[in-house]
Motif scaffolding. Structure first.
Motif, PDB file in Angstrom:
ATOM      1  N   ASP B  23       0.825  -1.200   0.000  1.00  0.00           N
ATOM      2  CA  ASP B  23       0.000   0.000   0.000  1.00  0.00           C
ATOM      3  C   ASP B  23       0.867   1.261   0.000  1.00  0.00           C
ATOM      4  O   ASP B  23       0.535   2.249  -0.638  1.00  0.00           O
ATOM      5  CB  ASP B  23      -0.896  -0.015   1.243  1.00  0.00           C
ATOM      6  N   ASP B  24       1.960   1.217   0.722  1.00  0.00           N
ATOM      7  CA  ASP B  24       2.850   2.376   0.807  1.00  0.00           C
ATOM      8  C   ASP B  24       3.853   2.422  -0.348  1.00  0.00           C
ATOM      9  O   ASP B  24       4.764   3.250  -0.348  1.00  0.00           O
ATOM     10  CB  ASP B  24       3.609   2.364   2.144  1.00  0.00           C
ATOM     11  N   THR B  82     -10.605   7.358  -0.015  1.00  0.00           N
ATOM     12  CA  THR B  82      -9.743   8.333   0.633  1.00  0.00           C
ATOM     13  C   THR B  82     -10.341   9.718   0.410  1.00  0.00           C
ATOM     14  O   THR B  82     -10.818  10.009  -0.686  1.00  0.00           O
ATOM     15  CB  THR B  82      -8.336   8.271   0.001  1.00  0.00           C
ATOM     16  N   SER B  83     -10.326  10.535   1.442  1.00  0.00           N
ATOM     17  CA  SER B  83     -10.841  11.893   1.287  1.00  0.00           C
ATOM     18  C   SER B  83      -9.988  12.675   0.307  1.00  0.00           C
ATOM     19  O   SER B  83      -8.772  12.765   0.481  1.00  0.00           O
ATOM     20  CB  SER B  83     -10.846  12.609   2.647  1.00  0.00           C
ATOM     21  N   SER B  86      -8.377  15.844   2.463  1.00  0.00           N
ATOM     22  CA  SER B  86      -7.321  15.702   3.470  1.00  0.00           C
ATOM     23  C   SER B  86      -6.308  14.622   3.105  1.00  0.00           C
ATOM     24  O   SER B  86      -5.185  14.641   3.573  1.00  0.00           O
ATOM     25  CB  SER B  86      -7.941  15.365   4.819  1.00  0.00           C
ATOM     26  N   GLY B  87      -6.708  13.648   2.299  1.00  0.00           N
ATOM     27  CA  GLY B  87      -5.821  12.522   2.027  1.00  0.00           C
ATOM     28  C   GLY B  87      -5.931  11.423   3.059  1.00  0.00           C
ATOM     29  O   GLY B  87      -5.319  10.372   2.952  1.00  0.00           O
ATOM     30  N   GLY B  88      -6.739  11.660   4.084  1.00  0.00           N
ATOM     31  CA  GLY B  88      -6.999  10.622   5.088  1.00  0.00           C
ATOM     32  C   GLY B  88      -8.222   9.812   4.716  1.00  0.00           C
ATOM     33  O   GLY B  88      -8.864  10.063   3.701  1.00  0.00           O
ATOM     34  N   ALA B  89      -8.537   8.810   5.543  1.00  0.00           N
ATOM     35  CA  ALA B  89      -9.695   7.980   5.235  1.00  0.00           C
ATOM     36  C   ALA B  89     -10.257   7.368   6.511  1.00  0.00           C
ATOM     37  O   ALA B  89      -9.519   7.098   7.460  1.00  0.00           O
ATOM     38  CB  ALA B  89      -9.316   6.862   4.271  1.00  0.00           C
ATOM     39  N   ILE B  90     -11.568   7.176   6.516  1.00  0.00           N
ATOM     40  CA  ILE B  90     -12.167   6.362   7.576  1.00  0.00           C
ATOM     41  C   ILE B  90     -12.655   5.092   6.913  1.00  0.00           C
ATOM     42  O   ILE B  90     -13.453   5.125   5.978  1.00  0.00           O
ATOM     43  CB  ILE B  90     -13.317   7.104   8.278  1.00  0.00           C
ATOM     44  N   LEU B  91     -12.121   3.964   7.374  1.00  0.00           N
ATOM     45  CA  LEU B  91     -12.459   2.686   6.777  1.00  0.00           C
ATOM     46  C   LEU B  91     -13.418   1.966   7.715  1.00  0.00           C
ATOM     47  O   LEU B  91     -13.024   1.501   8.776  1.00  0.00           O
ATOM     48  CB  LEU B  91     -11.180   1.871   6.556  1.00  0.00           C
ATOM     49  N   ALA B 112      -7.757   1.857   1.582  1.00  0.00           N
ATOM     50  CA  ALA B 112      -8.264   3.148   1.129  1.00  0.00           C
ATOM     51  C   ALA B 112      -7.865   3.337  -0.328  1.00  0.00           C
ATOM     52  O   ALA B 112      -6.830   2.844  -0.757  1.00  0.00           O
ATOM     53  CB  ALA B 112      -7.679   4.266   1.994  1.00  0.00           C
ATOM     54  N   ARG B 114      -6.785   5.855  -1.907  1.00  0.00           N
ATOM     55  CA  ARG B 114      -5.598   6.695  -2.072  1.00  0.00           C
ATOM     56  C   ARG B 114      -5.550   7.373  -3.442  1.00  0.00           C
ATOM     57  O   ARG B 114      -4.530   7.343  -4.141  1.00  0.00           O
ATOM     58  CB  ARG B 114      -4.317   5.897  -1.830  1.00  0.00           C
TER      59      ARG B 114
END
Lengths: 134, 313
Positions: B23-24, B82-83, B86-91, B112, B114
């Protein structure tokens, strides 16, 4: 290479159904560019530990408002260690008396955040701890 | 190489760790995948797609239950957006599946998007491979809630399930292209709601119109009420039947070839781009190109040709 994205599990152990706090934290962490896995209310420590391992998170945030934190938080820490997840940081929040905090920290909880803590403070703590670890 | 070997020995933590590296987009993940690749291709991959709120997560949860009763091991990949801000996410797909979290025959992973469009994350294909190498019999991939055109899942799934619900307005019209074409199986969930009969009828007509006489598989329609667990056994049996038809008719081979080709080209494309981008940004060439474009001194077409000519004379 892209910077690693911080992954967090927000979980509610125990029997209380007050998930507003957990959701506010989840939201704030998302806005701080983290990936937040949210599992809902009434999770057993076993479920939380298994989820943390499967999801490959850096950190587990536990929210408990039932008063059972002295039981549940250390159990999660123990189970994580048993499953090879001793690198996963555990933090807690909720209605937790001051006197219990040293006990929880001794049991392996990295930090306990009480009502009134700003989300910024929690975000800062998580970022610092995760950076220090890697 | 350590992770891949551990995974093949059944180490859950190593599998989870590799998924994270994938993922990264860590370079090390590629080396691990090289080791795992020969051990993949055994699992049956099932995509579950549909609009937000049609009950995909609940359906997956119930399918896992039925599959486990049948002693099948299951991997679940749940993709959430992914938002873009913001680039964040709630899964949150796991909320509906948590009762399986302590079952050692089940491994659930939330991903996410991404920023990747198409209904799944860029990493989904490789995370499927890790679960495959872990020995999971069936891998269920739940896409983000999709609208019409997010059909990437067909490049990953052996069986694609499209989930619909009654009462989404002018149901079929809204989704006739794209998502309706990818379904090997259709599910009308929340079938207790008004409009289920009409939806089924419209869907059937739609499917018949798209059917060719040479087709060896007619997509079946299953009615479910996932919350109550109704219709799930039939659905799981339907997946099994699709799998058998794929194998009997030699379609599976054809599908595997198509997919291998797609996959190779995707990997070639992305590794080529990555290398190229590194080189262009390192020596400042990219900036010069952009400057030249903005000043209209040179056009992007010529400059792209020039770069390609340099690598492939």
């Amino acid at each position: 290479m892209e910077e690693r994205k911080i992954r967090v599990l927000i979980a509610k152990p125990g029997l209380d159904g007050h998930d507003r706090g957990a959701k506010v934290i989840a939201r704030a962490l998302r806005d701080a560019v983290m990936e937040v896995i949210y599992t809902g209310i009434r999770q057993t420590p076993e479920q939380i530990a298994a989820t943390a391992i499967q999801e490959g998170v850096d950190i587990v945030g536990l929210s408990c408002l039932s008063g059972a934190h002295n039981q549940l938080f250390p159990q999660v820490v123990q189970l994580l260690r048993q499953k090879g997840g001793d690198d996963i940081i555990v933090i807690g929040g909720g209605i937790i008396p001051y006197d219990d905090i040293p006990v929880l920290k001794k049991a392996g909880v990295a930090e306990v955040f009480q009502p009134g803590t700003s989300t910024q403070e929690i975000i800062r703590f998580i970022k610092e701890r995760v950076a220090k670890r890697t | 190489m350590a992770l891949a070997e551990k995974i093949l020995k059944g180490d859950i933590k190593a599998a989870s760790r590799l998924m994270r590296d994938i993922d990264d987009e860590m370079d090390s993940a590629t080396d691990e995948l090289k080791v795992l690749y020969p051990q993949t291709g055994r699992a049956h991959v099932v995509g579950v797609t549909g609009s937000p709120g049609v009950g995909k997560s609940t359906l997956v949860d119930k399918m896992v239950e039925v599959l486990r009763r049948d002693s099948k091991t299951v991997g679940v990949i749940a993709v959430d957006p992914t938002s873009p801000f913001s680039g964040g996410a709630i899964l949150g797909d796991r909320v509906r599946m948590q009762r399986h979290s302590t079952d050692e025959g089940v491994f659930i992973r939330s991903l996410a998007t991404r920023g990747h469009l198409g209904g799944i994350s860029r990493s989904t294909h490789d995370v499927i491979k890790v679960m495959d190498a872990m020995g999971k019999d069936i891998i269920l991939v739940e896409t983000v809630g999709v609208g019409q055109d997010e059909v990437d899942i067909v490049n990953a799934a052996d069986t694609s399930i499209v989930v619909l619900v009654p009462g989404l307005g002018d149901d079929i019209q809204a989704i006739k292209a794209g998502i309706l074409e990818i379904g090997d199986i259709f599910v009308i969930n929340k079938c207790d709601q008004e409009g289920a009969d009409r939806l089924e009828q419209e869907l059937r007509i739609m499917l018949e119109m798209g059917q060719k006489s040479t087709d060896r598989w007619t997509p079946p329609i299953y009615r479910t009420e996932a919350i109550k667990g109704e219709g799930i056994e039939e659905l799981v049996a339907g997946i099994q039947r699709h799998r058998e038809v794929l194998q009997q008719e030699g379609l599976h081979q054809k599908q595997a070839r198509q997919r291998a080709r797609y996959e190779f080209l995707e990997i070639l494309k992305s590794s080529l781009m990555k290398k190229l981008l590194q080189r262009l940004s390192k020596n400042g060439e990219l900036d010069r190109i952009v400057d030249a474009m903005v000043k209209r001194e040179k056009d992007p077409y010529t400059m792209a040709e020039e770069i390609i000519h340099k690598i492939l004379p």
